[in-house]
Design an enzyme around this catalytic site. Sequence first.
Site, mmCIF file in Angstrom:
data_model
loop_
_atom_site.group_PDB
_atom_site.id
_atom_site.type_symbol
_atom_site.label_atom_id
_atom_site.label_comp_id
_atom_site.label_asym_id
_atom_site.label_seq_id
_atom_site.Cartn_x
_atom_site.Cartn_y
_atom_site.Cartn_z
ATOM 1 C CG ASP A 2 -2.056 -0.939 1.138
ATOM 2 O OD1 ASP A 2 -2.370 -1.383 0.017
ATOM 3 O OD2 ASP A 2 -2.656 -1.250 2.182
ATOM 4 N N GLY A 8 -3.772 -5.518 2.801
ATOM 5 C CA GLY A 8 -4.569 -6.711 2.539
ATOM 6 C C GLY A 8 -5.337 -7.036 3.799
ATOM 7 N N GLY A 9 -6.544 -7.600 3.636
ATOM 8 C CA GLY A 9 -7.434 -7.784 4.768
ATOM 9 C C GLY A 9 -6.809 -8.484 5.954
ATOM 10 N N GLY A 10 -6.295 -9.690 5.749
ATOM 11 C CA GLY A 10 -5.725 -10.449 6.860
ATOM 12 C C GLY A 10 -4.511 -9.768 7.474
ATOM 13 C CB ILE A 11 -1.655 -7.908 5.973
ATOM 14 C CG1 ILE A 11 -0.922 -9.062 5.296
ATOM 15 C CG2 ILE A 11 -0.670 -6.853 6.445
ATOM 16 C CD1 ILE A 11 -0.174 -8.664 4.040
ATOM 17 C CB VAL A 24 -7.716 3.292 4.449
ATOM 18 C CG1 VAL A 24 -6.887 2.075 4.046
ATOM 19 C CG2 VAL A 24 -8.098 4.091 3.225
ATOM 20 C CG ASP A 38 -9.164 -4.936 6.879
ATOM 21 O OD1 ASP A 38 -10.012 -5.774 6.528
ATOM 22 O OD2 ASP A 38 -8.453 -4.312 6.068
#
Length: 323
Positions: free
Chosen positions: A22, A47-50, A263, A267
Amino acid sequence: MIPQGSGAQAPILTVTLNPALDLSTSAAEVVPDLKLRCAAPVIDPGGGGINVSRAVARMGGRSTALVALGGGTGQRLCALLQEAGLPVLRLDAPGETRQSLSVTDRGTGGQYRFVLPGPDWMPPDVGLALDAIAGAAPAGGIVVLSGSNPPGVPAEFAAMLAPRLNRRGARMFVDTSGAALAAVAAGQDAPVEVLRMDDAEAEGLAGRPLPSRADTADFAFALVAAGAARSVLIARGSDGNIVAGPDGRWHVEAHRVPIVSKVGAGDSFVAGYTLGVARGLSLPDALGLAAAAASATCMTPATELCHPDDIARLYDQRIVTPI
């Protein structure tokens, strides 16, 4: 303070099949045709899981991030994760890890987000990923599958993974969208533990507006009854979040905070809820931690995510009520 629970934290494994490097920056004005002189970029692993793992760490929790990485961009992203002190299990992706770019117009405060596609996956790549996740899944722990599927990964991926995790005694939390969300919502023989979506996605699945909290709770409970998940979480934006499941139907208020960037807020909500469950908190308290983490992330720029002091303060102000 951020609640720690009464016992040892259950292990958490986050899964990111489509991570991104990102890049976030700003320009005085975002207009077409001209060269836009931007500020120095901030670079974060995304990324979502990260993001879930990063937010869990901000709350003093522990998780392991299983991430599909490829090429030079993947190597750089892996280095950033290691610099952040996050334990990483690397899964070789079939191509170069993607990048994403967010640019804030300093004049209007508007944020423009550009997301590139990930590499194309083939059926053998999907099989290897299923094996890797099932092999790494902690018995008695939580596996968070979050984010978009790369091209070539079937929408039914979560449904394919769920029975394998159930056999290991691991609970799966799923936060996805599009066809992948529809596949889970359709119900299956092995329901996931938690399914999360936002209000627009819920209305798309329902085929009708869900104007009230009760409407949202009714739809969430219908998904539970259909066998999609044992609990369903639906975000209603500024109106907070709804959960329906074995412990009833609950609503948690969204905190009124200055919005710098949204942002990573979703998550962070997943991270707070997951960590609350892993620490053995009651459902209302896990929801309160989730809402505090999400709101704290909205107070930070770009992809920075939540600050512990903000989470603790907002958690003490939580408002969670049954529906």
